[in-house]
Structure formats: C-alpha cells, structure tokens
Scaffold this active site. Structure first.
Site, short mmCIF file in Angstrom:
data_model
loop_
_atom_site.label_atom_id
_atom_site.label_comp_id
_atom_site.label_asym_id
_atom_site.label_seq_id
_atom_site.Cartn_x
_atom_site.Cartn_y
_atom_site.Cartn_z
CG ASP A 42 -0.37 -0.13 2.53
OD1 ASP A 42 0.87 -0.16 2.62
OD2 ASP A 42 -1.12 -0.22 3.52
CB SER A 43 4.56 1.74 -0.03
OG SER A 43 4.85 0.69 -0.94
CE LYS A 116 3.61 -5.86 3.99
NZ LYS A 116 3.18 -4.72 4.86
CD GLU A 118 0.69 -1.53 8.42
OE1 GLU A 118 1.13 -1.11 7.34
OE2 GLU A 118 0.28 -0.75 9.33
CD GLU A 185 8.28 0.19 7.58
OE1 GLU A 185 8.44 1.28 7.00
OE2 GLU A 185 7.27 -0.53 7.40
#
EC number: 2.1.2.11
Length: 272
Positions: A42-43, A116, A118, A185
C-alpha cells in the site's frame, strides 16, 4: 514460489529478497532481477498515487495494481516470484468477515498468493487465524506500521525495554497464529537479530539491520526515483536524475528521430 519455500530458505540460511511493484513494467523488471517475493504494497499510495500516507489507499486500488503487477510477469506461473499484497487500511480492522472478503477479492482476481497486514492486536490475530483457516496465507508486519502513522508516527520503534518485550511477544503470537513470515520495519538491528532466532518463520527486515532472514525495499527507493528518500533505503541508482536528463535530451533535440532512431528500437531485446 510458494510460502513454504521461504521457511526452507530460512533453514538453509539463504537470504530472501523482497521488492515492491505497482504495475506491469515494475513487476517485469523486479522479476528479471530475480526477486524471491514481489510485494504489492500500500506504499503505492505514496509512491504512485501521490498521497502523504498509505491510509487513503482503497481495496479497489490495491486490486487494480495487483492485477497489473501479475500481468507483467514473463515467466510461467510456477517460476514466478511469490506475490504478496497488502490489505489496505480498514479492510481488516472492521471484522473477520470483511477481512476474508477483502483478501479473497485480491487473491481470486489475480495470481497473488498471500496478503500482508499490520500489527498483532487480539482482533488482528483473530483475523489472521480466520484467513488461514480459509486457505489464505498471511505475512505479518511489526515495528513501524504505516497504517498506524497517526498513533506511532514515522519513527523508529522498539527503542525501550517495554516495547522490545512487546515486539518479541507479538512476533511469537503471529507465528502461533499461522503467519508464514514477518516484516520488521525500522527497529534496532540488534533487536531484529535476536528476534530472528526467537521464531521459526522468516524475519524480513526494512530498516532493521542486516542480520535478518531477508530484506524488503520499495523499488523506487533503490532506483533513486523517490522524491523523499527514507534514511534506511540507500539508492543504488540516480534514477530520477537519469530519467529527467534523458527526457530533457529528447525534448531539447532538434531532430527527435535521431535521439532514438527506429532502427535501434526494433533491435531491442525483451527480458521475456
């Protein structure tokens, strides 16, 4: 590439390479470079769509870009990189049913193999377990979690004892919930190194030191295309400058055909 291959890579001590892609051109380049995993992150909301965070990215946009990425591969499906796509903000935080529908939409309408998400909050762990029961592989993500930017900010995480203990606990819970790998991260390298030995699934670092089971990078950062370069992502190419200079040369040419004659274009070779 299958998710089980990544666990095998960890046992063999083979580094796992993960690169992002957002369309057919970027995925064909990343595939030709030999990446093990392609992440449709989603970056892309920041890299491609011009947002200041990942939060505005929608499920429809993720599906649009995931399908484009999958269409860009040249190799047969069995030899393609593993494709993992991010579940965007609020596609899984609002309940298990919505998460299953979102993940299923991405995988059903593309050749992506996993999603993925978070964090490791109790609600998130329930979502992960439900997805895995439905046959959808899940990659976890701890440390700096961009979808929590308004709560945590874009800064290094796990800097104190309490937060370090939490990330160890969370990583164990993600493994027990069935995740096949975890992205770490922007945490201290020594913490990531210890955590790698703490769990059996691969630890993929980004800004988490060099002693992880693999590394993930935003492809635009490596190529030097990003306007704002993260402190932990050193560009290996001055891509933005090269592109600007090439386009300037074309624009300023008195005879555009001489800059890139058709005879040379017809002789170019494809990576496919």
């Amino acid at each position: 590439m299958q998710t089980t291959e990544l666990v095998r890579f960890k046992k063999l001590g083979k580094q796992i390479s993960v690169l992002t892609a957002w369309d057919a051109i970027s995925s064909s380049i990343v595939e030709a470079a030999g990446a093990d995993v392609v992440l449709v992150g989603d970056s892309l909301g920041m890299v491609v769509l011009g947002h200041s965070t990942t939060l505005p990215v929608t499920l429809d946009q993720m599906l649009h870009h995931t399908k484009a990425v999958c269409r860009g591969f040249c190799k047969p499906l069995s030899k393609q990189p593993l494709v993992v796509c991010d579940l965007p903000f609020l596609s899984y935080q609002c309940g298990e049913d919505k998460a299953v529908e979102a993940a299923g939409t991405l995988l059903k309408n593309s050749t992506a193999s996993a999603v993925k998400l978070e964090g490791a909050e109790p609600e998130t762990l329930l979502v992960i377990k439900r997805l895995i029961r439905m046959g959808i592989p899940v990659m976890g993500h701890l440390g700096l979690t961009p979808q929590s930017v308004h709560q945590l900010g874009y800064k290094s995480q796990a800097r104190d004892k309490d937060s370090q203990e939490k990330i160890f606990k969370d990583s164990k819970m993600l493994q027990e919930s069935g995740c096949f790998a975890i992205v770490l991260e922007h945490i201290p390298g020594e913490i990531a190194s210890r955590l790698k030995k703490h769990i059996d699934i691969p630890v993929i670092g980004i800004g988490a030191g060099n002693d992880c089971d693999g590394q993930v990078r935003v492809t635009a950062d490596i190529l030097g295309l990003s306007i704002a370069q993260p402190p932990f992502a050193k560009p290996l190419l001055a891509g933005r400058e090269l592109c600007i200079n090439a386009l300037k040369e074309w624009i300023n040419s008195t005879d555009l055909d001489q800059v890139n004659p058709t005879t040379k274009t017809s002789e170019s070779k494809s990576d496919c």
